[in-house]
Design a protein around this motif. Structure first.
Motif, PDB file in Angstrom:
ATOM      1  N   ALA A 262     -12.132  60.848  35.312  1.00 30.21           N
ATOM      2  CA  ALA A 262     -11.617  61.840  35.385  1.00 30.21           C
ATOM      3  C   ALA A 262     -12.940  63.200  34.310  1.00 30.21           C
TER       4      ALA A 262
ATOM      5  N   GLU B 268      -8.379  66.037  35.866  1.00 34.15           N
ATOM      6  CA  GLU B 268      -9.761  65.993  35.902  1.00 34.15           C
ATOM      7  C   GLU B 268      -9.793  68.179  35.833  1.00 34.15           C
TER       8      GLU B 268
ATOM      9  N   ALA C 132     -16.172  62.814  35.226  1.00 34.96           N
ATOM     10  CA  ALA C 132     -16.395  64.117  36.452  1.00 34.96           C
ATOM     11  C   ALA C 132     -15.788  66.109  35.570  1.00 34.96           C
ATOM     12  N   ALA C 133     -15.143  65.754  34.438  1.00 33.92           N
ATOM     13  CA  ALA C 133     -14.762  67.235  33.936  1.00 33.92           C
ATOM     14  C   ALA C 133     -16.132  67.834  33.215  1.00 33.92           C
TER      15      ALA C 133
ATOM     16  N   ARG D 262      -5.599  61.930  39.337  1.00 33.39           N
ATOM     17  CA  ARG D 262      -7.664  61.993  38.687  1.00 33.39           C
ATOM     18  C   ARG D 262      -7.086  63.415  39.707  1.00 33.39           C
TER      19      ARG D 262
END
Length: 340
Positions: free
Chosen positions: A95, A55, A98-99, A51
């Motif tokens: 990911a 990311e 989150a990015a 992960r």
């Protein structure tokens, strides 16, 4: 993007790479990294379950293409299918969310669609899985869409049929090569759904540009049968011989026998019941929704086959002359290399 060194991913990354667009690709080896650098693509080392690497690679990206996956039949241990296709896809989607990625284009499969969902783009009734691969891709698609629901990530799914064209030598392409070489003695007839590699690549890019988040777009340029597909090859090449098509019961019995022998030898079977089940019981698909909603224009299947045969010839994959083949639009100056 992920899967950039595969057949479909390789074609897609070449289409994406170019002036005015910055592209990153997930890689696992120095060789793969060198290939990406040669294309002007920034390699990012990592794997689908890492992960932090995902990311970091996705940071600052507007669009992510998740093309990587395992497509295989007859595996003695199916766990890699689910680890890569399901856990890996969930990891990539988390990911991406989150990015702060604006859109994820997820490469699913026509195998996840039954007749109802193929027509509407919506999930249909609970499927009876024809193979572990189909099960893994269905669970992967659900996992990615669940992440989208939980995080607000905009996900567009593309569901390609059998991707064919210059560059492919595995899967169904082995049947085509075997027929052209005269080594395909027996076969199992059933639905054959085809999407040209160039069309599949364009479909992904159009899905990023025009696709509606949460929707699934089936990419299928031609729906026929294996028997009819081989007959088309015969007409294009002048080959008159044909394999013997096994009745379903005989094919299942033969596959069961091959599986027993493979297990006794502790080897992976080259022919198995899930392969026969997929060939016989697969659906005929309609890709018109992608044409209508995304603006995808499909290549005629005869053109795809001409391009593919010319590529086989250029790469020395055929061992006998084709008396009736006159070439065609496939004879490009830069022909792709086999994937892998």
């Amino acid at each position: 993007m992920t899967g950039a060194t595969g057949f479909l991913g390789g074609a897609l990354v070449e289409s994406l790479a170019g002036p005015g667009r910055s592209v990153r690709a997930l890689v696992r080896s120095d060789t793969a990294a060198a290939r990406m650098v040669a294309l002007g693509v920034e390699p990012v080392f990592g794997d689908l379950l890492d992960r932090s690497a995902l990311e970091a690679g996705l940071a600052g990206c507007d669009v992510a293409y998740h093309v990587a996956g395992v497509n295989a039949f007859c595996l003695p241990d199916p766990r890699p299918l689910f680890q890569v296709n399901v856990a890996g896809s969930r990891s990539l989607a988390l990911a991406a969310a989150a990015a702060g990625v604006e859109r994820l284009v997820y490469t699913s499969s026509a195998a996840t669609m039954d007749v109802q969902s193929a027509a509407t783009g919506r999930p249909g009734v609970e499927p009876r899985f024809l193979s572990r691969y189909a099960q893994s891709k269905t669970e992967a698609e659900r996992a990615v869409l669940e992440v989208a629901d939980q995080t607000g990530l905009a996900v567009v799914c593309v569901n390609p049929a059998s991707v064919q064209g210059p560059g492919r030598t595995s899967g169904t392409a082995r049947l085509l090569i075997g027929y052209l070489n005269g080594t395909l003695r027996v076969a199992v007839d059933g639905p054959l759904n085809v999407i040209d590699i160039a069309d599949c690549t364009r479909g992904h890019i159009l899905a990023a540009e025009r696709g509606v988040p949460g929707e699934r777009y089936l990419l299928c340029g031609a729906s026929t049968t294996l028997r009819a597909g081989l007959q088309l090859l015969g007409r294009l090449t002048g080959i008159e011989d044909a394999p013997r098509f096994l009745p379903p019961g005989v094919a299942f019995a033969a596959a069961a026998g091959v599986e027993v022998v493979a297990r006794a030898r502790r080897r992976r079977s080259s022919f198995c019941r899930e392969m026969v089940r997929t060939l016989i019981e697969g659906h005929a698909y309609d890709g018109s929704r992608a044409a209508r909603d995304l603006g995808l224009v499909y290549t005629p299947v005869e053109t795809t086959m001409r391009r593919t045969i010319a590529w086989y010839i250029a790469r020395g994959l055929l061992t006998r002359p084709l008396p009736g083949f006159t070439g065609g639009p496939a004879e490009d100056p830069e022909l792709p290399r086999p994937a892998g």
